[in-house]
Design a protein around this motif. Sequence first.
Motif, mmCIF file in Angstrom:
data_model
loop_
_atom_site.group_PDB
_atom_site.id
_atom_site.type_symbol
_atom_site.label_atom_id
_atom_site.label_comp_id
_atom_site.label_asym_id
_atom_site.label_seq_id
_atom_site.Cartn_x
_atom_site.Cartn_y
_atom_site.Cartn_z
ATOM 1 N N ARG A 1 13.754 7.761 -10.583
ATOM 2 C CA ARG A 1 14.612 7.172 -11.619
ATOM 3 C C ARG A 1 14.754 8.109 -12.813
ATOM 4 O O ARG A 1 15.834 8.251 -13.385
ATOM 5 C CB ARG A 1 14.037 5.827 -12.068
ATOM 6 C CG ARG A 1 14.211 4.713 -11.055
ATOM 7 C CD ARG A 1 14.079 3.340 -11.698
ATOM 8 N NE ARG A 1 12.737 3.062 -12.187
ATOM 9 C CZ ARG A 1 12.447 2.708 -13.420
ATOM 10 N NH1 ARG A 1 13.404 2.617 -14.331
ATOM 11 N NH2 ARG A 1 11.199 2.447 -13.781
ATOM 12 N N THR B 1 4.707 -2.386 -10.019
ATOM 13 C CA THR B 1 4.459 -2.127 -8.602
ATOM 14 C C THR B 1 5.112 -0.842 -8.094
ATOM 15 O O THR B 1 5.012 -0.536 -6.904
ATOM 16 C CB THR B 1 4.986 -3.304 -7.765
ATOM 17 O OG1 THR B 1 6.390 -3.491 -8.050
ATOM 18 C CG2 THR B 1 4.238 -4.580 -8.092
ATOM 19 N N GLU B 2 5.783 -0.088 -8.935
ATOM 20 C CA GLU B 2 6.464 1.130 -8.499
ATOM 21 C C GLU B 2 5.476 2.207 -8.070
ATOM 22 O O GLU B 2 4.396 2.348 -8.645
ATOM 23 C CB GLU B 2 7.328 1.701 -9.627
ATOM 24 C CG GLU B 2 8.673 1.048 -9.799
ATOM 25 C CD GLU B 2 9.510 1.788 -10.838
ATOM 26 O OE1 GLU B 2 10.622 2.209 -10.499
ATOM 27 O OE2 GLU B 2 9.045 1.922 -11.981
ATOM 28 N N THR B 3 5.891 3.005 -7.082
ATOM 29 C CA THR B 3 5.134 4.210 -6.768
ATOM 30 C C THR B 3 5.497 5.288 -7.781
ATOM 31 O O THR B 3 6.531 5.222 -8.461
ATOM 32 C CB THR B 3 5.452 4.728 -5.361
ATOM 33 O OG1 THR B 3 6.834 5.132 -5.293
ATOM 34 C CG2 THR B 3 5.180 3.658 -4.309
ATOM 35 N N ILE C 1 8.390 1.347 -16.904
ATOM 36 C CA ILE C 1 7.835 1.492 -15.562
ATOM 37 C C ILE C 1 7.523 0.108 -15.015
ATOM 38 O O ILE C 1 6.927 -0.728 -15.700
ATOM 39 C CB ILE C 1 6.568 2.352 -15.582
ATOM 40 C CG1 ILE C 1 6.918 3.796 -15.957
ATOM 41 C CG2 ILE C 1 5.866 2.331 -14.223
ATOM 42 C CD1 ILE C 1 5.717 4.705 -16.059
ATOM 43 N N ILE C 2 7.960 -0.149 -13.797
ATOM 44 C CA ILE C 2 7.681 -1.427 -13.143
ATOM 45 C C ILE C 2 6.282 -1.359 -12.546
ATOM 46 O O ILE C 2 5.904 -0.367 -11.908
ATOM 47 C CB ILE C 2 8.735 -1.703 -12.052
ATOM 48 C CG1 ILE C 2 10.138 -1.726 -12.673
ATOM 49 C CG2 ILE C 2 8.442 -3.008 -11.334
ATOM 50 C CD1 ILE C 2 11.263 -1.726 -11.671
ATOM 51 N N GLU D 1 8.894 6.701 -7.068
ATOM 52 C CA GLU D 1 10.012 5.881 -7.530
ATOM 53 C C GLU D 1 10.244 6.056 -9.028
ATOM 54 O O GLU D 1 11.394 6.084 -9.490
ATOM 55 C CB GLU D 1 9.755 4.416 -7.182
ATOM 56 C CG GLU D 1 9.846 4.123 -5.691
ATOM 57 C CD GLU D 1 9.353 2.738 -5.332
ATOM 58 O OE1 GLU D 1 9.854 2.163 -4.343
ATOM 59 O OE2 GLU D 1 8.451 2.212 -6.019
ATOM 60 N N VAL D 2 9.167 6.192 -9.786
ATOM 61 C CA VAL D 2 9.316 6.428 -11.219
ATOM 62 C C VAL D 2 10.016 7.764 -11.468
ATOM 63 O O VAL D 2 10.977 7.858 -12.248
ATOM 64 C CB VAL D 2 7.940 6.413 -11.916
ATOM 65 C CG1 VAL D 2 8.064 6.848 -13.382
ATOM 66 C CG2 VAL D 2 7.313 5.030 -11.835
#
Length: 406
Positions: free
Chosen positions: A176, A167-169, A164-165, A172-173
């Motif tokens: 993906r 800054t991702e919402t 998980i990045i 968005e997780v």
Amino acid sequence: MSGALTAISDFLGWDNAPSDQVSIVVTSGGTSRQITNWTSAVLRLGIEVMPWTAALGMTAARASAAGVDTLNPGDTCQVYIGSDLVFTGYVITVVDDLGPEDHMIEVQIASKSVDLVECAAEFSTFQMNSTNVLAIARAVASRVNIDVVSVNGAGDTDILAFSIILTETAYEVIERLSRLAAVLFYDQPDGNICMSSVGTRRAATGFTVGGNVERIQTVRSLGGRYSSVIAINQNTVSLFTDPNVNALESQMSALTVGIEATDPGVPRKRIMLIPTENGDQDNAVCQQRAQWEVNRRIGRAYPVSLTADSWRDATGQLWLPNTLAPVTAINGTRQDLLIGELTLRQTVEDGMHADVVLMPPEAYSPEPMLNPVLRDRFLQTLNSAQADVDHSIQTEDLPPLDGTAQ
């Protein structure tokens, strides 16, 4: 919420047909109340629409009598059509619009997934190994009190690793994750979201020109389509080769990997190149993506947009996204298409209409995706070494899918 929904006659017509009256049940401070008799209503739902939304309006005088002017952003809200719950969410905005001839109040509502779309994903770790798509999605969504429901086992897919990045919402997780599992995800009436394959339900009846269809627009397009989608190895040698015909043929022969998908409907040569990726064993994901590029682009080339005179099929069931419905043209030809997006609108002056966008099911299939962790050679090495060097990467223990204790 007991007592919030009154007698069944509030929802059913005299002929026992399902009512299409839009109402909301608002909960604030532990108290629930129902508000009906809106003069305008616009509801937007879709496979690729998140959150689902509603904009409901009435005159200020009526709003005052109904208590609309006491609604506050943040109130929990359920949106109904007749007795059918459409979605659960929150009051986002209350607009007071005063003009020289009218005074209107509009209430804007969004489904609970608005917090997935707008808020950062919260996690105690940003690297997970040997876990499951559905388990991760549930863990992400649980932070905003949303569950993820699997339809026919969709999303119950094991993956080796997932990052998980920071800054991702949360959206968005999950987006993906859904691509890794090749599933769709969208809102459910109870406020949760579901993971589902394409076209898991079928409408009892469909849309017929000359019947329940008021207007229809069909499109046939070559826009964005390619005669061939070819996979190539990424190689900088192409930058140093003179672009004469013989060199180009030799060069392309060396770079291609034997993966090609074709669209026979494209009459002239139009080539799309897609790269193979590190970590894609036997180029399996690349093969899927090449065919996906062709199928999705064909599907999106034949959209049907129509306006129906009802929000329901002939059996009284609401039109819903991800539903297969037959569309019968003026010449009698019939085609099963997938409902991708709906705008249900109603006003006192104009009555009730459903604006529907439909496409072939292939148009909504998720793009095959190679897990980004497997593309990163450093992480591949690190993950491989983890078996020998314990705890080199912190991982999070996710609860089992059946909810039992570990």
